[in-house]
Design a protein around this motif. Structure first.
Motif: not given
Length: 105
Positions: A48-65, A101-105
């Protein structure tokens, strides 16, 4: 309530089993539910903490991966118990670690 989905039926049922076991065996309820669900809820919180720090680009990249490991997710995935699949998925696609790494932001 699970931080990732907002659900909690499975979690609630598991906690009720922990409570019954605690009462029947004169055990600490706190210890019992943490033994059964502590690791899972901790992982849900990290996700949850990781996803809370995501941008739209992060979500798009995650879905691709994640699409690249879709068969593994379908076979191993369990939204209530991330420990059953999370590390196996990361082993199959180590580049997914970049999102942690987004969790650490």
């Amino acid at each position: 309530v699970k931080p990732t989905t907002g659900g909690g039926l499975v979690t609630g049922f598991s906690c009720s089993n922990s409570l019954v076991n605690s009462i029947n065996n004169n055990l600490s309820y706190e210890f019992e539910w943490r033994k059964n669900l502590g690791k899972e809820l901790f992982l849900h919180s990290l996700i949850r903490r990781t996803l809370d720090n995501f941008t739209n680009n992060n979500y798009n990249s995650l879905i691709k991966d994640l699409n690249q490991v879709k068969p593994e997710l379908q076979n191993l995935g369990d939204m209530d118990y991330p420990s059953k699949f999370l590390f196996k998925i990361i082993k199959a696609k180590p580049s997914l670690l970049k999102y942690s790494l987004k969790t650490l932001v």
